[in-house]
Write a protein that holds these residues in place. Structure first.
Motif, PDB file in Angstrom:
ATOM      1  N   ILE A   1       3.209 -11.207  -0.228  1.00 52.53           N
ATOM      2  CA  ILE A   1       4.373 -10.558  -0.494  1.00 52.53           C
ATOM      3  C   ILE A   1       4.296  -9.547  -1.469  1.00 52.53           C
ATOM      4  O   ILE A   1       5.239  -8.617  -1.653  1.00 52.53           O
ATOM      5  N   MET A   2       3.367  -9.583  -2.273  1.00 53.15           N
ATOM      6  CA  MET A   2       3.163  -8.716  -3.557  1.00 53.15           C
ATOM      7  C   MET A   2       3.388  -7.099  -2.818  1.00 53.15           C
ATOM      8  O   MET A   2       3.702  -6.407  -3.636  1.00 53.15           O
ATOM      9  N   ASP A   3       2.627  -6.803  -1.784  1.00 59.75           N
ATOM     10  CA  ASP A   3       2.663  -5.508  -1.229  1.00 59.75           C
ATOM     11  C   ASP A   3       4.331  -5.053  -1.290  1.00 59.75           C
ATOM     12  O   ASP A   3       4.362  -3.788  -1.243  1.00 59.75           O
ATOM     13  N   GLU A   4       4.961  -6.029  -0.402  1.00 54.97           N
ATOM     14  CA  GLU A   4       6.403  -5.567  -0.156  1.00 54.97           C
ATOM     15  C   GLU A   4       7.244  -5.639  -1.567  1.00 54.97           C
ATOM     16  O   GLU A   4       8.356  -4.585  -1.528  1.00 54.97           O
ATOM     17  N   VAL A   5       6.915  -6.493  -2.594  1.00 55.56           N
ATOM     18  CA  VAL A   5       7.580  -6.174  -3.631  1.00 55.56           C
ATOM     19  C   VAL A   5       7.183  -5.066  -4.267  1.00 55.56           C
ATOM     20  O   VAL A   5       7.993  -4.266  -4.858  1.00 55.56           O
ATOM     21  N   ARG A   6       5.909  -4.357  -4.257  1.00 55.27           N
ATOM     22  CA  ARG A   6       5.731  -3.209  -5.022  1.00 55.27           C
ATOM     23  C   ARG A   6       6.217  -2.191  -4.145  1.00 55.27           C
ATOM     24  O   ARG A   6       6.838  -0.921  -4.655  1.00 55.27           O
ATOM     25  N   LYS A   7       6.450  -1.976  -2.840  1.00 55.90           N
ATOM     26  CA  LYS A   7       6.988  -1.043  -1.828  1.00 55.90           C
ATOM     27  C   LYS A   7       8.432  -1.077  -2.281  1.00 55.90           C
ATOM     28  O   LYS A   7       8.986  -0.091  -2.331  1.00 55.90           O
TER      29      LYS A   7
ATOM     30  N   ALA B   1       9.849  -1.733  -5.238  1.00 58.53           N
ATOM     31  CA  ALA B   1      10.015  -1.017  -6.315  1.00 58.53           C
ATOM     32  C   ALA B   1       9.817   0.382  -6.488  1.00 58.53           C
ATOM     33  O   ALA B   1      10.527   1.073  -7.093  1.00 58.53           O
ATOM     34  N   GLN B   2       9.026   0.856  -5.594  1.00 57.27           N
ATOM     35  CA  GLN B   2       8.815   2.091  -5.387  1.00 57.27           C
ATOM     36  C   GLN B   2      10.090   3.032  -4.687  1.00 57.27           C
ATOM     37  O   GLN B   2      10.540   3.958  -5.027  1.00 57.27           O
ATOM     38  N   ARG B   3      10.812   2.352  -3.719  1.00 49.52           N
ATOM     39  CA  ARG B   3      11.922   2.708  -3.369  1.00 49.52           C
ATOM     40  C   ARG B   3      13.065   2.698  -4.405  1.00 49.52           C
ATOM     41  O   ARG B   3      13.904   3.578  -4.206  1.00 49.52           O
ATOM     42  N   HIS B   4      13.103   1.765  -5.291  1.00 55.81           N
ATOM     43  CA  HIS B   4      14.102   1.583  -6.300  1.00 55.81           C
ATOM     44  C   HIS B   4      13.599   3.128  -7.319  1.00 55.81           C
ATOM     45  O   HIS B   4      14.744   3.405  -7.792  1.00 55.81           O
ATOM     46  N   VAL B   5      12.563   3.315  -7.418  1.00 50.61           N
ATOM     47  CA  VAL B   5      12.352   4.667  -8.097  1.00 50.61           C
ATOM     48  C   VAL B   5      13.284   5.669  -7.759  1.00 50.61           C
ATOM     49  O   VAL B   5      13.726   6.464  -8.417  1.00 50.61           O
ATOM     50  N   GLY B   6      13.044   5.960  -6.357  1.00 54.09           N
ATOM     51  CA  GLY B   6      13.927   7.034  -5.588  1.00 54.09           C
ATOM     52  C   GLY B   6      15.461   6.860  -5.745  1.00 54.09           C
ATOM     53  O   GLY B   6      16.245   7.858  -5.762  1.00 54.09           O
TER      54      GLY B   6
ATOM     55  N   ALA C   1       5.528  -7.028 -11.714  1.00 61.64           N
ATOM     56  CA  ALA C   1       4.901  -6.153 -10.629  1.00 61.64           C
ATOM     57  C   ALA C   1       5.473  -5.096 -10.133  1.00 61.64           C
ATOM     58  O   ALA C   1       4.973  -3.809  -9.658  1.00 61.64           O
ATOM     59  N   MET C   2       7.055  -5.022 -10.060  1.00 61.59           N
ATOM     60  CA  MET C   2       7.868  -4.032  -9.884  1.00 61.59           C
ATOM     61  C   MET C   2       7.692  -2.851 -10.823  1.00 61.59           C
ATOM     62  O   MET C   2       7.529  -1.748 -10.394  1.00 61.59           O
ATOM     63  N   ILE C   3       7.646  -3.250 -12.038  1.00 61.18           N
ATOM     64  CA  ILE C   3       7.593  -2.263 -13.127  1.00 61.18           C
ATOM     65  C   ILE C   3       6.154  -1.368 -13.040  1.00 61.18           C
ATOM     66  O   ILE C   3       6.043  -0.209 -13.242  1.00 61.18           O
ATOM     67  N   GLY C   4       5.118  -2.434 -12.576  1.00 54.63           N
ATOM     68  CA  GLY C   4       3.900  -1.472 -12.418  1.00 54.63           C
ATOM     69  C   GLY C   4       3.718  -0.495 -11.371  1.00 54.63           C
ATOM     70  O   GLY C   4       3.222   0.444 -11.522  1.00 54.63           O
ATOM     71  N   ALA C   5       4.217  -1.104 -10.197  1.00 54.83           N
ATOM     72  CA  ALA C   5       4.296  -0.258  -8.836  1.00 54.83           C
ATOM     73  C   ALA C   5       5.322   1.016  -9.394  1.00 54.83           C
ATOM     74  O   ALA C   5       5.004   2.047  -8.903  1.00 54.83           O
ATOM     75  N   SER C   6       6.353   0.644 -10.099  1.00 51.56           N
ATOM     76  CA  SER C   6       7.343   2.059 -10.300  1.00 51.56           C
ATOM     77  C   SER C   6       6.406   2.939 -11.203  1.00 51.56           C
ATOM     78  O   SER C   6       6.531   4.064 -11.080  1.00 51.56           O
TER      79      SER C   6
END
Length: 141
Positions: free
Chosen positions: A71-77, A79-84, A129-134
């Motif tokens: 699920i880590m790819d989904e968690v990262r994605k 997070a990237q949506r949350h940046v928006g 993980a989310m902060i890293g992806a953000s």
């Protein structure tokens, strides 16, 4: 997270997941907006609908905690949506505080020191993980 913490998060989550998602979501979002009222405008949609989405996502992630690689790819994605939406790395601490408070309310006496430590480990792992992806998304923008 170790296996005992994963099991404890799953066990306590099953109790919270059995509660009315609108009540749980209302507790969470009211607490979040009390802690950091400046994020309220990020939530343009219906809070009850957002509550259902939040609990659905938490249920999905918690169900797969023992297979985090899946699920880590989904968690990262996510997070990237949350940046928006305007989410900043500093918001994750407040979200974690609101989540832990909500869990404590929902679990009552089942909210033990061990359960709290397991949830902190879980949230720290996922938020990291989310902060890293953000940060990656912001750097790429």
């Amino acid at each position: 997270m170790n296996q005992q913490q994963i099991a404890l998060v799953k066990e306590t989550w099953s109790t919270v997941a059995a509660l009315d998602p609108l009540v749980v979501g209302d507790l969470f979002y009211n607490r979040l907006f009390t802690i950091i009222p400046e994020v309220r405008p990020m939530f343009r949609g219906d809070i009850p609908e957002q509550s259902k989405k939040l609990l659905h996502m938490l249920h999905y992630v918690i169900r797969k905690l023992d297979r985090l690689d899946d699920i880590m790819d989904e968690v990262r994605k996510l997070a990237q949506r949350h940046v928006g939406y305007g989410v900043q790395a500093t918001h994750y601490h407040s979200v974690g505080s609101a989540l832990l408070w909500t869990l404590e309310q929902g679990l009552g006496e089942a909210w033990t020191e061990e359960a709290q430590e397991a949830w902190i480990a879980c949230y720290t792992l996922l938020a990291g993980a989310m902060i890293g992806a953000s940060a990656y998304e912001v750097a790429a923008a």
